[in-house]
Design an enzyme around this catalytic site. Structure first.
Site, PDB file in Angstrom:
ATOM      1  N   GLN A  78       0.835  -1.201   0.000  1.00 25.89           N
ATOM      2  CA  GLN A  78       0.000   0.000   0.000  1.00 25.89           C
ATOM      3  C   GLN A  78       0.870   1.252   0.000  1.00 25.89           C
ATOM      4  O   GLN A  78       1.233   1.780   1.049  1.00 25.89           O
ATOM      5  CB  GLN A  78      -0.945   0.008   1.201  1.00 25.89           C
ATOM      6  CG  GLN A  78      -1.942   1.123   1.101  1.00 25.89           C
ATOM      7  CD  GLN A  78      -3.137   0.932   1.991  1.00 25.89           C
ATOM      8  OE1 GLN A  78      -3.246  -0.019   2.732  1.00 25.89           O
ATOM      9  NE2 GLN A  78      -4.053   1.867   1.916  1.00 25.89           N
ATOM     10  N   PHE A  79       1.182   1.738  -1.203  1.00 27.01           N
ATOM     11  CA  PHE A  79       2.030   2.923  -1.330  1.00 27.01           C
ATOM     12  C   PHE A  79       1.372   4.158  -0.738  1.00 27.01           C
ATOM     13  O   PHE A  79       2.047   5.114  -0.367  1.00 27.01           O
ATOM     14  CB  PHE A  79       2.414   3.164  -2.797  1.00 27.01           C
ATOM     15  CG  PHE A  79       1.313   3.721  -3.649  1.00 27.01           C
ATOM     16  CD1 PHE A  79       1.183   5.089  -3.820  1.00 27.01           C
ATOM     17  CD2 PHE A  79       0.404   2.881  -4.283  1.00 27.01           C
ATOM     18  CE1 PHE A  79       0.169   5.617  -4.612  1.00 27.01           C
ATOM     19  CE2 PHE A  79      -0.602   3.386  -5.072  1.00 27.01           C
ATOM     20  CZ  PHE A  79      -0.727   4.762  -5.235  1.00 27.01           C
ATOM     21  N   THR A  80       0.049   4.151  -0.600  1.00 24.33           N
ATOM     22  CA  THR A  80      -0.647   5.335  -0.094  1.00 24.33           C
ATOM     23  C   THR A  80      -0.320   5.631   1.368  1.00 24.33           C
ATOM     24  O   THR A  80      -0.657   6.708   1.867  1.00 24.33           O
ATOM     25  CB  THR A  80      -2.170   5.218  -0.274  1.00 24.33           C
ATOM     26  OG1 THR A  80      -2.635   4.069   0.430  1.00 24.33           O
ATOM     27  CG2 THR A  80      -2.535   5.110  -1.749  1.00 24.33           C
TER      28      THR A  80
END
Length: 148
Positions: A78-80
């Site tokens: 999850q890069f967010t």
């Protein structure tokens, strides 16, 4: 490296209506990688997560680790987690790792977790995923290797 850990009674990840990973009792990990992350960061988090005592013992105290309750891990990239909302209303993700590097580190992280003897299921790096979970407790813990 950032990880959001949620103690779950069940969790799954679905891609294009196909379940690609699912667990019962264990941890759902949302994993964010940045370009400054090193293998030492991975090792630190693998040790912390695999030994984290957040499951109840016979006395009702959070005193048992994942392996002691035969739990599993569902790991989802999850890069967010590296979103910056300091300016404007649209988040910036410039602090997130470059995809090639982040994928390599994410895969290595999951391999190291599995090497501890814990069953590890995953989502698919970079895919549009639907994550379902039943948070147990709720227990949610944030790890950030920059806070060591």
């Amino acid at each position: 490296m950032k990880v959001v850990l949620q103690r779950v009674s069940q969790a799954s990840v679905t891609i294009e209506e196909q379940v690609v990973g699912q667990i019962n009792k264990g941890f759902l990990l949302l994993v964010g990688i940045c370009d400054d992350d090193t293998e030492a960061d991975l090792d630190y988090l693998v040790k912390k997560i695999s030994q984290l005592r957040v499951f109840e013992d016979e006395a009702g105290k959070m005193n048992l680790a994942l392996g002691q309750v035969n739990g599993a891990i569902l790991s989802v990239s999850q890069f967010t987690l590296y979103a910056s909302t300091k300016k404007g209303n649209r988040p910036s993700f410039t602090d997130a790792g470059q995809p090639d590097y982040a994928q390599k580190m994410y895969n290595l992280f999951n391999q190291k977790l599995a090497a501890t003897g814990i069953a590890v299921e995953t989502g698919e790096f970079g895919a549009d995923m639907q994550v379902a979970l039943v948070n147990d407790g709720p227990v949610t813990i944030l790890f950030d290797t920059r806070d060591n």
